[in-house]
Design a protein around this motif. Structure first.
Motif, short mmCIF file in Angstrom:
data_model
loop_
_atom_site.label_atom_id
_atom_site.label_comp_id
_atom_site.label_asym_id
_atom_site.label_seq_id
_atom_site.Cartn_x
_atom_site.Cartn_y
_atom_site.Cartn_z
N ILE A 1 -5.45 -12.84 -44.43
CA ILE A 1 -6.74 -12.15 -44.35
C ILE A 1 -6.62 -10.63 -44.40
CG2 ILE A 1 -7.80 -14.06 -43.09
CD1 ILE A 1 -7.54 -12.30 -40.54
N ASP A 2 -5.42 -10.13 -44.54
CA ASP A 2 -5.20 -8.68 -44.58
C ASP A 2 -5.94 -8.10 -45.80
OD1 ASP A 2 -4.27 -6.10 -44.74
OD2 ASP A 2 -2.18 -6.62 -44.35
N ILE B 1 5.54 -15.39 -26.87
CA ILE B 1 6.69 -14.48 -26.71
C ILE B 1 6.28 -13.02 -26.54
CG2 ILE B 1 8.34 -15.97 -27.92
CD1 ILE B 1 8.07 -14.08 -30.33
N LYS B 2 5.10 -12.66 -27.00
CA LYS B 2 4.71 -11.26 -26.82
C LYS B 2 4.47 -10.93 -25.34
CE LYS B 2 2.75 -10.60 -31.41
NZ LYS B 2 1.53 -10.31 -32.20
N PHE B 3 4.17 -11.95 -24.56
CA PHE B 3 3.94 -11.75 -23.13
C PHE B 3 5.14 -12.12 -22.28
CE2 PHE B 3 -0.30 -12.30 -24.91
CZ PHE B 3 -0.99 -11.25 -24.33
N PRO C 1 5.81 -1.58 -30.88
CA PRO C 1 5.02 -2.14 -29.77
C PRO C 1 4.28 -3.40 -30.21
CG PRO C 1 4.68 0.24 -29.95
CD PRO C 1 5.46 -0.18 -31.16
N MET C 2 4.12 -4.31 -29.27
CA MET C 2 3.45 -5.56 -29.59
C MET C 2 1.97 -5.32 -29.88
SD MET C 2 5.60 -8.07 -29.52
CE MET C 2 6.35 -6.88 -30.60
N VAL C 3 1.49 -5.92 -30.93
CA VAL C 3 0.07 -5.87 -31.27
C VAL C 3 -0.49 -7.26 -30.97
CG1 VAL C 3 -1.63 -5.45 -33.08
CG2 VAL C 3 0.54 -4.19 -33.09
N ILE C 4 -1.43 -7.32 -30.04
CA ILE C 4 -1.88 -8.59 -29.48
C ILE C 4 -3.29 -8.92 -30.00
CG2 ILE C 4 -2.40 -9.80 -27.33
CD1 ILE C 4 -0.38 -7.77 -26.02
N SER C 5 -3.40 -10.07 -30.60
CA SER C 5 -4.69 -10.49 -31.15
C SER C 5 -5.54 -11.16 -30.07
CB SER C 5 -4.47 -11.48 -32.29
OG SER C 5 -3.96 -12.70 -31.80
N MET D 1 -4.30 -13.18 -26.70
CA MET D 1 -4.83 -12.91 -25.36
C MET D 1 -5.33 -14.20 -24.71
SD MET D 1 -4.96 -9.80 -24.00
CE MET D 1 -6.54 -9.55 -23.17
N ASN E 1 -2.51 -16.50 -23.64
CA ASN E 1 -1.83 -16.05 -22.43
C ASN E 1 -2.55 -16.52 -21.18
OD1 ASN E 1 -0.04 -14.52 -20.74
ND2 ASN E 1 -1.64 -12.96 -20.59
N GLU E 2 -3.86 -16.54 -21.25
CA GLU E 2 -4.64 -16.91 -20.07
C GLU E 2 -4.94 -18.41 -20.02
OE1 GLU E 2 -8.00 -14.21 -19.36
OE2 GLU E 2 -7.03 -12.88 -20.81
N LEU F 1 -4.33 -13.34 -38.04
CA LEU F 1 -3.43 -12.19 -37.95
C LEU F 1 -1.97 -12.59 -37.78
CD1 LEU F 1 -5.59 -9.87 -35.64
CD2 LEU F 1 -5.37 -9.80 -38.13
#
Lengths: 115, 727
Positions: free
Chosen positions: B47-48, B378-380, B392-396, B400, B403-404, B438
């Motif tokens: 989708i970029d 793995i980003k968290f 730096p990690m770019v978090i979509s 997010m 993670n929760e 993403l």
């Protein structure tokens, strides 16, 4: 079992060496000099708790600065008011923040460069 | 209110379905709502806006407007449930004994045994406790993590006393008493066990479902291993569960007098070292008695068990390929991926369905790899991720959410809440990074190949790893050429053998990626859609398995790297994993050998010195993860390296299995093993294999509307391989 050690990154550097900060500013995606590589390795191994990261606010357009909680399931903390319009802008700002955090010195480049 | 894609989640069961079959779409929303459901064939999922252009082809054969959706819960966490309730005489003294290896004693309440009003567990202070009706006893010392203990609860209804004790095991067979507690029983307490299910590793808060094989809800899951649990009465084992039996199954055998087998829910790890493990074996097959434990986790998940929202019937003449079900509300859109897959010819299949004969080309969608990475955290959770990606990690938004919402299940790259590695992943859950979006690794990158095949008008069909595993060479044999994708990293033995057999019977194989054929996996026969992986002592890993636990429970084979089992990827495709290269992708240059007239067709029409000095991943075709040629690891002696990478710098990092002693000079500036090799070799019966050795190759094929030298080279080889004339 191998467990992550939050304190295993120990490299120290002189926060007054602006030539290395300038090198990063001029060439943010590398490859870097050996000295700058060590600094970046140190920055990228900061403890997970409080580590800077970016939240996608609008894909490909805007990104918010945040700090990871370091605890699974706990969301990052948004750094109020910091929104970037590009990854490159964000990376440079995070570099300066980490430089300050690790050395106590601000990144101050000459007037020809945006600090 | 639904505003975000994560407000509507879903999955298709099964993930892959053949033309003419039916898959069930299961949707959960954050509240009651309606949505429209459309089906699209995915041409390109990238989708970029600066990418090759996302492309989805709507299918007229399926449209569901105004579908009512609602929230569906997920009950994560593994446990064992009795299929039949044990019967004991509650007026006579009885005991419960077990070995435990707790892995998380500073968390919340954890239940080891739950049977009506009888409960044994670990309290919030990390101490062993037992409840019998309203009575409770508790040991005074906190347990240690990852140490074997033997526990015993003894209940004497005649003296109205209960005793709870545990012993520490210092070595197998050596026990020393650690703690004990004594309590009185209320003489008016109720008999706790009548008809209540017996549960290990959780407390039940709901009823059994219609099949009697799971509970509607559970809580207080135990993290750690349980070994040799048993219920005794008058020195006789009423129930004595032997977890060393039926290791590949999802039931645990009761060798006691009542045959109260347990069903294992949500896939706890079998083939775990038990309290008898001495370190003199690594195989549960050879020494089953030492593998008498099961490791339970509070975040295991093998099946969400959601209700079906809509059945999707695939027309018999539908094209195989990548598909999505797109759920749309007035405020948001969310996609669920599924695959229409070819399978080995069935009597009722194509001839009666009126399809034309098979295409020459079969693209194998690496769904085992997609599952392994599905819902990665793995980003968290993995401290080295930023270092690996050098940014730096770019978090979509999806990341997010994941993670929760750990209840959505983990990836093979994650650790459980007790820090042990994840060995089971499942397709029966929403997978938020296996769809257009993403997260580009694997799924999105592979659709660049689909887009390219469409742009170049090749006739092709698609099958997934699951069909490759099940149907093997019978699936492949009707095609002249197979294409394996950008990152076919996870392979079972039947999958590997099928590709090899195809190659050796005249098949032609394009391997358009890197880091392929790397880990040996097992597809569970008893847990549909579940893939098992063990991380051994080598390879790029985000966790390392416990000593002695590197063998697959599902197959009995050694897990870990194929290379560790004597089948380095080089032996199948000529090249094998050497390095990561997540920044600053580079390019290839032709070798002198490439001008040999037998192989020079590869470069027909290509005059450039640099091949692939462009692309959507790091700016080059050599990037992300790369493979090299090595006859010592099985590369074919008569293979020809026709191109090799140039310009790799410090961003290239040699993989751990590529060096033995601690050493310096491990990056691409200094180490010649940090490279990608492009290789071609002949196989028996006019077969041939061409490997590019880089994950970033496909995302250069689509550069400049597929008009570039990477595209041209791929087209040259594919056309040549489709030609039956000997290569």
């Amino acid at each position: 079992m191998i467990i992550y050690d939050a304190d295993n990154a120990i490299y120290r550097f002189d926060g007054r060496c602006m030539d290395l900060a300038r090198e990063y500013k001029m060439n943010p995606r590398g490859p870097y000099s050996a000295k700058l590589q060590q600094i970046l390795d140190r920055m990228r191994c900061t403890p997970m708790q409080g580590r800077y990261a970016l939240l996608v606010e609008k894909p490909f357009e805007s990104f918010r600065l945040c700090r990871l909680s370091g605890k699974r399931g706990i969301p990052p903390t948004i750094v109020d008011g910091i929104v970037y319009s590009s990854i490159a802008e964000a990376e440079w700002d995070i570099f300066k923040r980490r430089w300050k955090d690790l050395t106590g010195h601000d990144v101050i480049l000459d007037s020809n460069h945006d600090a | 209110m639904m505003r975000r894609p994560t407000d509507i989640l879903g999955y298709c069961q099964p993930l892959a379905i053949h033309p003419g079959g039916t898959t069930e779409l299961k949707i959960s929303s954050n509240g009651p709502a309606t949505c429209d459901i459309g089906i699209f064939r995915v041409i390109c999922a990238d989708i970029d806006p600066n990418g090759p252009g996302a492309e989805f082809e709507q299918q007229e054969w399926c449209a569901h407007p105004d579908v009512e959706i609602f929230h569906q819960p997920i009950n994560a966490g593994s446990y064992a449930l009795s299929l039949k309730t044990p019967e004991i005489d509650w007026s006579v003294p009885f005991e419960f004994t077990a070995y435990l290896w707790p892995t998380c004693v500073d968390g919340g309440l954890q239940t080891v045994l739950s049977w009506g009003g009888l409960e044994v567990g670990i309290n919030r202070q990390g101490r062993l406790y037992a409840k019998y009706g309203s009575d409770e006893v508790c040991c005074s010392t906190a347990l240690l993590e990852r140490r074997w203990i033997k526990i015993c609860l003894s209940v004497n209804p005649q003296t109205h006393r209960m005793f709870l004790s545990y012993e520490r095991q210092t070595r197998p067979g050596m026990l020393s008493e650690a703690d004990r507690a004594v309590g009185d029983l209320d003489r008016k307490h109720l008999v706790p066990g009548d008809n209540a299910p017996l549960i290990l590793a959780a407390s039940g808060t709901g009823d059994k479902d219609a099949t009697g094989t799971r509970l509607s809800s559970t809580r207080h899951h135990f993290n750690g291993k349980i070994d040799s649990p048993a219920i005794w009465q008058q020195k006789t084992a009423i129930c004595e569960w032997d977890f060393s039996l039926n290791q590949s199954g999802n039931t645990a055998c009761d060798t006691g007098m009542q045959g109260c087998d347990l069903v294992l829910v949500n896939g706890p790890m079998r083939a775990a070292t038990g309290h008898r493990w001495k370190g003199d074996t690594e195989s549960w097959v050879h020494h089953p008695d030492q593998y008498s434990a099961i490791h339970f986790h509070d975040d295991d998940l093998t099946d969400c068990h959601w209700k079906t929202t809509r059945k999707i019937e695939i027309p018999a003449d539908a094209r195989s390929g990548y598909y999505i079900a797109r759920m749309t509300t007035s405020q948001c859109t969310s996609d669920v991926a599924f695959f229409v897959s070819e399978r080995a010819e069935q009597n009722s299949d194509k001839k009666t369905a009126g399809k034309t004969e098979a295409a020459d080309i079969l693209f194998i969608a690496p769904t085992a790899t997609y599952l392994s990475y599905a819902n990665t955290h793995i980003k968290f959770d993995s401290h080295n991720t930023e270092n690996l990606y050098e940014a730096p990690m770019v978090i979509s938004e999806e990341e997010m959410y994941l993670n929760e919402h750990r209840e959505l299940g983990l990836s093979h790259y994650d650790t459980h809440s007790d820090n042990s590695g994840v060995v089971h992943v499942s397709e029966r859950r929403p997978m938020l990074n296996m769809k257009p979006g993403l997260y580009t690794f694997n799924y999105v990158n592979d659709t660049h190949i689909i887009k390219w095949l469409e742009a170049k008008n090749f006739r092709y069909e698609v099958a997934t790893d699951r069909e490759l595993h099940e149907h093997g060479a019978a699936l492949l044999s009707r095609y002249r050429v197979i294409i394996t994708a950008s990152h076919p990293e996870y392979y079972s033995t039947p999958m590997w053998d099928a590709v090899h057999e195809f190659q050796e019977h005249g098949g032609r194989h394009l391997y358009l990626g890197g880091n392929g054929f790397y880990w040996r996996i097992g597809w569970s026969e008893n847990m549909p859609g579940v893939v098992e992986n063990r991380r051994g002592n080598s390879g790029v890993r985000t966790w390392e398995g416990e000593p002695g636990e590197h063998y697959l429970a599902s197959t009995g084979e050694p897990g870990g790297l194929w290379r560790s089992s004597g089948r380095a990827p080089q032996s199948l495709v000529g090249v094998g994993f050497s390095s990561t290269l997540f920044v600053r992708s580079t390019y290839y240059k032709r070798t002198t050998a490439s001008f040999d007239k037998r192989v020079s067709f590869i470069f027909d029409g290509v005059e450039d010195e640099k091949i692939g000095d462009f692309g959507y991943r790091g700016g080059g075709a050599v990037g992300l993860e790369i493979d090299r040629f090595d006859v010592h690891l099985g590369s074919q002696h008569d293979a020809i390296v026709v191109a090799t990478s140039h310009g790799i710098d410090k961003g290239g990092l040699l993989s751990g299995e590529e060096f033995i002693t601690t050493t310096r000079a491990l990056d691409g500036d200094q180490n010649g093993l940090v490279r990608a090799d492009m290789v071609i070799f002949a196989t028996q019966g006019n077969g041939a294999v061409w490997s590019v050795g880089s994950i970033a190759w496909p995302t250069s094929m689509t550069w400049n509307d597929c008009d570039n030298n990477v595209s041209k080279i791929t087209e040259n080889v594919l056309k040549r391989f489709c030609d039956p004339a000997p290569v």
